[in-house]
Design an enzyme around this catalytic site. Structure first.
Site, PDB file in Angstrom:
ATOM      1  N   ARG A 279      32.118  58.321  34.316  1.00 25.44           N
ATOM      2  CA  ARG A 279      31.706  57.063  34.272  1.00 25.44           C
ATOM      3  C   ARG A 279      30.460  56.749  35.427  1.00 25.44           C
ATOM      4  O   ARG A 279      30.872  56.953  36.546  1.00 25.44           O
ATOM      5  CB  ARG A 279      32.759  56.205  34.365  1.00 25.44           C
ATOM      6  CG  ARG A 279      32.354  54.530  34.419  1.00 25.44           C
ATOM      7  CD  ARG A 279      33.529  53.650  34.999  1.00 25.44           C
ATOM      8  NE  ARG A 279      33.437  52.018  34.581  1.00 25.44           N
ATOM      9  CZ  ARG A 279      32.903  51.434  35.767  1.00 25.44           C
ATOM     10  NH1 ARG A 279      32.375  52.078  36.830  1.00 25.44           N
ATOM     11  NH2 ARG A 279      32.736  50.488  35.604  1.00 25.44           N
ATOM     12  N   ASP A 281      28.732  54.782  37.484  1.00 23.22           N
ATOM     13  CA  ASP A 281      28.928  53.313  37.790  1.00 23.22           C
ATOM     14  C   ASP A 281      27.213  52.651  38.094  1.00 23.22           C
ATOM     15  O   ASP A 281      26.575  53.245  38.743  1.00 23.22           O
ATOM     16  CB  ASP A 281      29.553  53.178  39.274  1.00 23.22           C
ATOM     17  CG  ASP A 281      29.897  51.848  39.502  1.00 23.22           C
ATOM     18  OD1 ASP A 281      30.519  51.222  38.832  1.00 23.22           O
ATOM     19  OD2 ASP A 281      29.436  51.526  40.705  1.00 23.22           O
ATOM     20  N   GLU A 323      27.671  52.927  32.817  1.00 29.35           N
ATOM     21  CA  GLU A 323      28.235  51.518  32.845  1.00 29.35           C
ATOM     22  C   GLU A 323      27.099  50.676  33.115  1.00 29.35           C
ATOM     23  O   GLU A 323      26.871  49.764  34.319  1.00 29.35           O
ATOM     24  CB  GLU A 323      29.256  51.685  34.221  1.00 29.35           C
ATOM     25  CG  GLU A 323      30.130  50.252  34.383  1.00 29.35           C
ATOM     26  CD  GLU A 323      29.908  49.120  35.240  1.00 29.35           C
ATOM     27  OE1 GLU A 323      30.018  48.140  35.394  1.00 29.35           O
ATOM     28  OE2 GLU A 323      28.875  49.882  36.298  1.00 29.35           O
ATOM     29  N   HIS A 392      38.454  45.953  34.908  1.00 25.91           N
ATOM     30  CA  HIS A 392      38.811  45.654  36.224  1.00 25.91           C
ATOM     31  C   HIS A 392      37.599  44.418  36.709  1.00 25.91           C
ATOM     32  O   HIS A 392      37.990  43.863  37.690  1.00 25.91           O
ATOM     33  CB  HIS A 392      38.801  46.650  37.411  1.00 25.91           C
ATOM     34  CG  HIS A 392      37.517  47.313  37.513  1.00 25.91           C
ATOM     35  ND1 HIS A 392      36.797  48.217  36.307  1.00 25.91           N
ATOM     36  CD2 HIS A 392      36.764  47.340  38.136  1.00 25.91           C
ATOM     37  CE1 HIS A 392      35.537  48.459  36.869  1.00 25.91           C
ATOM     38  NE2 HIS A 392      35.552  48.087  38.143  1.00 25.91           N
ATOM     39  N   ASP A 393      36.468  44.433  36.004  1.00 27.75           N
ATOM     40  CA  ASP A 393      35.495  43.347  36.394  1.00 27.75           C
ATOM     41  C   ASP A 393      35.591  42.246  35.860  1.00 27.75           C
ATOM     42  O   ASP A 393      36.653  41.791  35.014  1.00 27.75           O
ATOM     43  CB  ASP A 393      34.132  44.070  36.212  1.00 27.75           C
ATOM     44  CG  ASP A 393      33.723  45.132  37.140  1.00 27.75           C
ATOM     45  OD1 ASP A 393      34.360  45.018  38.296  1.00 27.75           O
ATOM     46  OD2 ASP A 393      33.137  46.010  36.899  1.00 27.75           O
ATOM     47  N   ARG A 517      38.118  38.766  41.305  1.00 24.27           N
ATOM     48  CA  ARG A 517      38.610  39.890  40.297  1.00 24.27           C
ATOM     49  C   ARG A 517      40.080  40.424  40.588  1.00 24.27           C
ATOM     50  O   ARG A 517      40.592  41.116  39.540  1.00 24.27           O
ATOM     51  CB  ARG A 517      37.394  41.025  40.280  1.00 24.27           C
ATOM     52  CG  ARG A 517      36.211  40.397  39.854  1.00 24.27           C
ATOM     53  CD  ARG A 517      35.153  41.437  39.796  1.00 24.27           C
ATOM     54  NE  ARG A 517      34.852  42.063  41.054  1.00 24.27           N
ATOM     55  CZ  ARG A 517      34.054  42.838  41.519  1.00 24.27           C
ATOM     56  NH1 ARG A 517      33.283  43.675  40.611  1.00 24.27           N
ATOM     57  NH2 ARG A 517      33.932  43.591  42.755  1.00 24.27           N
TER      58      ARG A 517
HETATM   59  C1  GLC Z   1      30.503  48.393  39.069  1.00 25.02           C
HETATM   60  C2  GLC Z   1      32.028  48.352  39.176  1.00 25.02           C
HETATM   61  C3  GLC Z   1      32.412  47.119  39.843  1.00 25.02           C
HETATM   62  C4  GLC Z   1      31.729  47.157  41.281  1.00 25.02           C
HETATM   63  C5  GLC Z   1      30.139  47.437  41.215  1.00 25.02           C
HETATM   64  C6  GLC Z   1      29.704  47.880  42.432  1.00 25.02           C
HETATM   65  O1  GLC Z   1      30.002  47.293  38.294  1.00 25.02           O
HETATM   66  O2  GLC Z   1      32.827  48.228  37.720  1.00 25.02           O
HETATM   67  O3  GLC Z   1      33.801  46.804  40.088  1.00 25.02           O
HETATM   68  O4  GLC Z   1      31.841  46.154  42.162  1.00 25.02           O
HETATM   69  O5  GLC Z   1      29.981  48.531  40.238  1.00 25.02           O
HETATM   70  O6  GLC Z   1      29.842  49.324  42.809  1.00 25.02           O
END
Ligand code: GLC
Length: 647
Positions: A279, A281, A323, A392-393, A517
């Site tokens: 993933r 990010d 993501e 989780h977000d 969150r």
């Molecule tokens: C992504 C993650 C999130 C995080 C952000 C910054 O969106 O899912 O939880 O805060 O990246 O790394």
């Protein structure tokens, strides 16, 4: 295009690394030669004018070869055994979890694999486990060492041992690479703070605030409440550094090829641990250009394509998930465009559909969701979605205003209603959520809250409202079922399989209390989880129903993701319906988002040429004779059916 000088350069490096090009390593040799030109071209699109471009390119190729050499025989065999489109299958169901909150440590995870096997989950997304400073970790997304497992989870050996155990049980591993930034405690950042010019060039660091101010004029804020602005002053060296997310997350500078090479090496490090889905990010943010929002820029795509090409050569069994949580038009580009169509990210989150499910649940109206489909259906064959109800977000409502307007609503008022609904402020709303990252300047806000709490379970349990509990469970299962059969890999969020409500313990932890969150990131109570085995409990009801839905997904081959979904028109605006069709096998997914019974004309099932006599519901195991067009299938409030036509 073939280039003999490139071929020679690659050959020389293969030779230096003692690759048996016509022997055991022949398949690798074919892959690297076939991909050398695209890798070279993509690399040059970005670094052509950099003074160190040549030298870094050689390091890049060498890095690919070394990654292949370091890949274990088991993983090389797994690469061979995986069909190219393994991730499109209906056999995979994922779960995303925090190892420490789920069961304490990586070691303990080995004892919990039964939980996943029992539920039917066979892809685990372990939220970041690499070292990140306590108190400013952003849930592990502020990494201070990309290769050292944080002591709170265990050791790298524990992670490797877990992967091997998962592999033996047929469970895939998904892990993050936090590509966009490091923690301010990362070695590179520490050196930069001390004034080391080499490492200052790893970040966007400026001597005064004039350039930052210019950037800021065009860049939105990601966490306006807890980390306003996009730059942070570094007192140690008296300079400014770009920090798009939290002030302690320093954005990496990919205009510097050394950064790319180092991070690609980390990608390979994860690949060789045995990661099946990587993933990436926040890829929307990895390229910056003054005067733009610094999101979704063309060069961010070039970098992703380059990573994909390199991974395909060294570790072809590892799929890439980008993501990017962006609107429907932008998200399509992450699957690749032009000659790279379906050759950039293998997966993206279907965040639009996720948010639109919440839209339907609050409004009982499916039309906004339907308006977004012409865009979402553009996803190319060969790439797939992560489908989910939440992660989780936060839940962002970032779908296009036009989709809302086309349904006859005012976009501003509509979003306002949704936000009020999910914080429980509208009459009759059963939800208990909170607004996340409200931005008073723009009026934007996202939503926090667990699936169960947003669906009314927390409130109904507190009120001891039996009917409310039943309705909440229906809403939870409706949301899950709708996303499980859409096409793409369903990704459950841990705790949702048992109906965990919001966990407010984060409020007493100063490292978390500024970020709500955490309310939907529960600490799992394994005593409570024992209720899975007690019929009549909420936990038993939700777990067994979720288990059944996952088992059905594995049984029904037509729900694999081969661009084989057609949406039914809004015969009844409260009912979302799609048809999944593959090799003559058909499934209708029919979902009532209203709190009242809904009537759906039998005509809805007659569009495929052959009119079915009977519809068999795989979920309830009931049969429905198909009636006349002026007669109806009657759906219960928040009810759903998974119907297969039978003659
Ligand atoms: C992504 C993650 C999130 C995080 C952000 C910054 O969106 O899912 O939880 O805060 O990246 O790394």
């Amino acid at each position: 295009m073939y280039s003999s000088s490139l071929h020679q350069q690659v050959n020389a490096l293969l030779k230096k690394n003692k690759i048996a090009i016509s022997g055991a390593d022949n398949e690798f040799y074919v892959r690297i030669i076939a991909n050398a030109a695209p890798i070279h071209n993509l690399y040059h699109e970005i670094y052509e004018h950099h003074p160190k471009a040549k030298e870094a390119f050689s390091q890049l190729i060498d890095g690919i070869i070394k990654a292949y050499i370091n890949r274990s025989a088991t993983l090389k065999q797994k690469d061979k055994d995986k069909p190219a489109d393994w991730f499109l299958s209906n056999q995979i169901t994922g779960m995303s979890l925090y190892v420490d909150r789920f069961c304490g440590s990586l070691k303990n995870m080995e004892q919990k694999l039964d939980h996943f096997n029992r539920l039917g989950v066979n892809l685990l997304h372990l939220l970041p486990v690499f070292e990140s400073p306590a108190g400013e970790s952003d849930g592990g997304y502020a990494v201070s060492d990309f290769r050292k497992v944080d002591a709170r989870f265990g050791t790298l050996d524990d992670l490797i041992s877990l992967q091997q155990k998962m592999n033996a049980e047929g469970i895939y591993l998904m892990q993050d690479i936090v590509l966009n930034h490091t923690s301010r405690q990362h070695e590179w950042a520490l050196k930069a703070k001390q004034g080391d010019a080499k490492y200052q060039d790893y970040f966007y660091i400026y001597s005064d605030s004039s350039i930052p101010d210019e950037f800021d004029r065009h860049m939105p804020e990601i966490f306006p409440e807890s980390s306003p602005g996009n730059f942070t002053y570094i007192p140690e060296c008296g300079k400014w550094v770009m920090t798009v997310f939290h002030h302690y997350q320093w954005d990496l500078n990919y205009t510097n090829p050394a950064v790319f090479i180092e991070m690609l090496d980390n990608v390979f490090f994860y690949a060789n641990i045995g990661v099946d889905v990587l993933r990436i990010d926040a890829p929307a943010f990895i390229w910056k250009q003054m005067g733009t929002s610094c999101q979704n820029l063309p060069k961010a795509h070039t970098l992703l394509r380059l990573i994909k090409q390199c991974v395909q050569v060294a570790s072809p069994g590892m799929a890439i998930l980008g993501e990017a949580i962006v609107g429907p038009t932008e998200i399509m580009k992450y699957f690749g465009t032009g000659e790279y169509k379906a050759h950039e990210c293998d997966f993206a989150y279907n965040a639009t559909q996720m948010a639109l499910q919440w839209d339907m649940l609050a409004t009982g109206d499916t039309r906004v969701m339907l308006n977004a489909q012409h865009e979402l259906l553009q996803k190319p064959l060969g790439a797939t979605w992560i489908t989910y109800t939440r992660c989780h977000d936060d839940i962002g409502l970032g779908y296009d205003d036009d989709t809302i307007r086309a349904a006859g609503f005012n976009a501003y008022e509509h979003r306002k209603y949704l936000k009020e609904y999910y914080i429980g402020n509208t009459p009759g709303s059963p939800a208990k959520g909170a607004l996340f990252s409200s931005n008073p300047k723009t009026g934007d806000a996202r939503i926090s809250g667990s699936l169960a709490s947003l669906c009314g379970l927390e409130k109904a349990l507190a009120d001891k409202d039996i009917l409310g509990i039943d309705l909440a469970i229906r809403r939870i299962l409706l949301m899950q079922a709708h996303s499980f059969f859409l096409g793409g890999v369903p990704m459950l969020f841990y705790g949702d399989e048992l109906g965990y409500c919001n966990d407010y313990s984060y409020l007493s932890d100063p490292g978390k209390s500024y970020d709500n969150r955490w309310m939907h990131r529960p600490i799992i109570d394994w005593e409570k989880n024992k209720k899975i085995d007690i019929p009549g409990t909420v936990e038993h009801k939700i777990f067994t129903a979720t288990q059944k839905l996952i088992a059905l997904r594995k049984k029904l081959k037509m729900v694999a993701d081969y661009k084989n979904i057609t949406w039914l028109p809004a015969y009844n605006i409260h009912v979302a319906g799609y048809v999944r069709e593959l090799k003559g096998e058909v499934l209708y997914g029919i979902f009532n988002f209203s709190h009242q019974p809904a009537y759906l004309t039998w005509f809805a099932f007659k569009g495929l040429g052959k009119i079915p006599a009977i519809l068999y519901d795989h979920y309830t195991e009931d049969e429905y004779p198909v009636g006349l067009d002026n007669e109806y299938l009657i759906l219960e409030p928040y009810g759903f059916h998974l119907l297969e036509p039978r003659s």
